[in-house]
Design a protein around this motif. Structure first.
Motif, PDB file in Angstrom:
ATOM      1  N   VAL A  22       0.884  -1.155   0.000  1.00 32.25           N
ATOM      2  CA  VAL A  22       0.000   0.000   0.000  1.00 32.25           C
ATOM      3  C   VAL A  22       0.926   1.211   0.000  1.00 32.25           C
ATOM      4  N   GLY A  23       0.956   1.930  -1.115  1.00 38.50           N
ATOM      5  CA  GLY A  23       1.928   3.007  -1.262  1.00 38.50           C
ATOM      6  C   GLY A  23       3.324   2.418  -1.214  1.00 38.50           C
TER       7      GLY A  23
ATOM      8  N   VAL B 157       3.853  -7.922   5.738  1.00 35.44           N
ATOM      9  CA  VAL B 157       4.202  -9.330   5.590  1.00 35.44           C
ATOM     10  C   VAL B 157       3.493 -10.109   6.699  1.00 35.44           C
ATOM     11  N   ALA B 158       2.659 -11.045   6.303  1.00 37.67           N
ATOM     12  CA  ALA B 158       1.996 -11.947   7.244  1.00 37.67           C
ATOM     13  C   ALA B 158       2.203 -13.347   6.686  1.00 37.67           C
ATOM     14  N   ALA B 159       2.985 -14.154   7.378  1.00 35.45           N
ATOM     15  CA  ALA B 159       3.353 -15.438   6.782  1.00 35.45           C
ATOM     16  C   ALA B 159       3.745 -16.465   7.830  1.00 35.45           C
ATOM     17  N   LYS B 160       3.704 -17.705   7.377  1.00 34.68           N
ATOM     18  CA  LYS B 160       4.291 -18.818   8.120  1.00 34.68           C
ATOM     19  C   LYS B 160       5.395 -19.369   7.234  1.00 34.68           C
ATOM     20  N   THR B 161       6.517 -19.647   7.849  1.00 33.61           N
ATOM     21  CA  THR B 161       7.641 -20.157   7.073  1.00 33.61           C
ATOM     22  C   THR B 161       8.352 -21.267   7.847  1.00 33.61           C
ATOM     23  N   ASN B 162       8.897 -22.197   7.096  1.00 33.28           N
ATOM     24  CA  ASN B 162       9.662 -23.292   7.673  1.00 33.28           C
ATOM     25  C   ASN B 162      10.946 -23.428   6.871  1.00 33.28           C
ATOM     26  N   ILE B 163      12.034 -23.598   7.586  1.00 32.28           N
ATOM     27  CA  ILE B 163      13.325 -23.866   6.958  1.00 32.28           C
ATOM     28  C   ILE B 163      13.872 -25.117   7.630  1.00 32.28           C
ATOM     29  N   ASP B 164      14.172 -26.131   6.839  1.00 35.15           N
ATOM     30  CA  ASP B 164      14.650 -27.396   7.410  1.00 35.15           C
ATOM     31  C   ASP B 164      16.017 -27.264   8.059  1.00 35.15           C
ATOM     32  N   GLU B 165      16.927 -26.520   7.393  1.00 34.88           N
ATOM     33  CA  GLU B 165      18.270 -26.360   7.941  1.00 34.88           C
ATOM     34  C   GLU B 165      18.778 -24.945   7.716  1.00 34.88           C
ATOM     35  N   VAL B 166      19.246 -24.339   8.795  1.00 33.09           N
ATOM     36  CA  VAL B 166      19.822 -22.999   8.743  1.00 33.09           C
ATOM     37  C   VAL B 166      21.306 -23.106   9.052  1.00 33.09           C
TER      38      VAL B 166
ATOM     39  N   GLN C 179       5.774  -5.059   9.289  1.00 28.47           N
ATOM     40  CA  GLN C 179       5.550  -3.997   8.313  1.00 28.47           C
ATOM     41  C   GLN C 179       6.889  -3.355   7.950  1.00 28.47           C
ATOM     42  N   ILE C 180       7.047  -3.109   6.660  1.00 35.95           N
ATOM     43  CA  ILE C 180       8.256  -2.453   6.154  1.00 35.95           C
ATOM     44  C   ILE C 180       7.830  -1.175   5.473  1.00 35.95           C
ATOM     45  N   ASP C 181       8.364  -0.064   5.944  1.00 34.53           N
ATOM     46  CA  ASP C 181       8.075   1.239   5.340  1.00 34.53           C
ATOM     47  C   ASP C 181       9.276   1.627   4.490  1.00 34.53           C
ATOM     48  N   LEU C 182       9.084   1.663   3.185  1.00 29.61           N
ATOM     49  CA  LEU C 182      10.186   1.945   2.267  1.00 29.61           C
ATOM     50  C   LEU C 182      10.527   3.430   2.202  1.00 29.61           C
ATOM     51  N   ASP C 183       9.599   4.287   2.637  1.00 29.90           N
ATOM     52  CA  ASP C 183       9.887   5.723   2.647  1.00 29.90           C
ATOM     53  C   ASP C 183      10.900   6.089   3.720  1.00 29.90           C
ATOM     54  N   ASP C 184      10.657   5.639   4.945  1.00 35.57           N
ATOM     55  CA  ASP C 184      11.602   5.988   6.016  1.00 35.57           C
ATOM     56  C   ASP C 184      12.513   4.814   6.398  1.00 35.57           C
ATOM     57  N   LEU C 185      12.503   3.775   5.567  1.00 36.61           N
ATOM     58  CA  LEU C 185      13.345   2.598   5.784  1.00 36.61           C
ATOM     59  C   LEU C 185      13.234   2.081   7.221  1.00 36.61           C
TER      60      LEU C 185
ATOM     61  N   GLY D 187       9.051  -5.029  18.167  1.00 39.47           N
ATOM     62  CA  GLY D 187       9.761  -3.761  18.203  1.00 39.47           C
ATOM     63  C   GLY D 187       9.934  -3.168  16.833  1.00 39.47           C
ATOM     64  N   GLU D 188      10.939  -2.308  16.725  1.00 41.52           N
ATOM     65  CA  GLU D 188      11.131  -1.563  15.491  1.00 41.52           C
ATOM     66  C   GLU D 188      12.599  -1.251  15.260  1.00 41.52           C
ATOM     67  N   ILE D 189      12.970  -1.245  13.997  1.00 40.17           N
ATOM     68  CA  ILE D 189      14.299  -0.798  13.583  1.00 40.17           C
ATOM     69  C   ILE D 189      14.085   0.243  12.491  1.00 40.17           C
ATOM     70  N   LYS D 190      14.644   1.442  12.700  1.00 41.95           N
ATOM     71  CA  LYS D 190      14.548   2.512  11.705  1.00 41.95           C
ATOM     72  C   LYS D 190      15.941   2.795  11.162  1.00 41.95           C
ATOM     73  N   LEU D 191      16.004   3.040   9.861  1.00 42.11           N
ATOM     74  CA  LEU D 191      17.292   3.262   9.206  1.00 42.11           C
ATOM     75  C   LEU D 191      17.343   4.636   8.520  1.00 42.11           C
ATOM     76  N   PRO D 192      17.073   5.714   9.247  1.00 45.60           N
ATOM     77  CA  PRO D 192      17.137   7.020   8.599  1.00 45.60           C
ATOM     78  C   PRO D 192      18.584   7.490   8.425  1.00 45.60           C
ATOM     79  N   ASN D 193      18.874   8.027   7.296  1.00 41.61           N
ATOM     80  CA  ASN D 193      20.177   8.636   7.017  1.00 41.61           C
ATOM     81  C   ASN D 193      21.347   7.745   7.406  1.00 41.61           C
ATOM     82  N   ASP D 194      22.233   8.248   8.266  1.00 43.60           N
ATOM     83  CA  ASP D 194      23.461   7.540   8.626  1.00 43.60           C
ATOM     84  C   ASP D 194      23.384   6.832   9.969  1.00 43.60           C
TER      85      ASP D 194
END
Length: 188
Positions: free
Chosen positions: A15-16, A21-30, A52-58, A78-85
């Motif tokens: 959306v914009g 992302v809403a998912a179920k995932t399985n990985i046999d070996e990591v 949720q991933i916001d591509l505008d403010d990363l 929680g949240e991780i924001k990647l603005p600027n540096d």
């Protein structure tokens, strides 16, 4: 990082410039290797992801993400924001009221033989948080906290005569600004 037999079932919606992302995932070996050291090898990973991933403010917002790595269940919110540096962390990883043996299922490969020959019992609670900004040019780092609680613990290697039993442990580790000189460790 390597994932074998990756299965993904879920929805991605744009959306914009926002991705849900809403998912179920399985990985046999990591496989996870860092600096030539294998930390995770041949461990399964199952996940229920609500992010949720916001591509505008990363930014990445982890709503209720449930994982089971090997036998260890944990939740990431929680949240991780990647603005600027800089990177702005407000992240929590927790595992409440689980079996102590589940936590030990994460032992690296070079301890695997010890783990396979060890009886482990008890309950554990694990909480990890990373909060604050990381900015190299401003010399900023987030605060890290780790809490590990164990109750009714038992560790017995190779059916030994003197197991460690009936132990309770409360550990609080604080690393303000990721500065080793400020490390605080409380164990009771």
């Amino acid at each position: 990082f390597k994932a074998s037999n990756f299965n993904y079932k879920g929805a991605l919606s744009f959306v914009g410039n926002k991705l849900d992302v809403a998912a179920k995932t399985n990985i046999d070996e990591v496989l996870f290797v860092f600096d030539n050291t294998i930390y995770i090898d041949k461990k399964s990973l199952n996940a229920e992801v609500d992010t949720q991933i916001d591509l505008d403010d990363l930014s990445l917002k982890f709503n209720k993400n449930k994982f089971v790595l090997a036998k260890f269940p944990f939740e990431v919110i929680g949240e991780i924001k990647l603005p600027n540096d800089e990177i702005d962390f407000d992240l929590k990883i927790s595992s409440k009221n689980n079996q102590l043996a589940d936590l030990f299922s994460l032992v690296p490969v070079h301890f695997q033989q010890w783990y396979e020959n060890t009886k482990i019992e008890g309950n554990s609670t694990f909480d990890f948080s990373l909060k604050g900004k990381m900015n190299e040019s401003l010399k900023l780092n987030p605060d890290m906290k780790l809490v590990l609680q164990v109750s009714n613990g038992l560790i017995n290697y190779n059916n030994g005569q003197f197991p460690i039993k009936n132990f309770n442990l409360n550990t609080n580790i604080s690393l303000p600004e990721l500065n080793p000189d400020s490390l605080e460790v409380y164990i009771s």
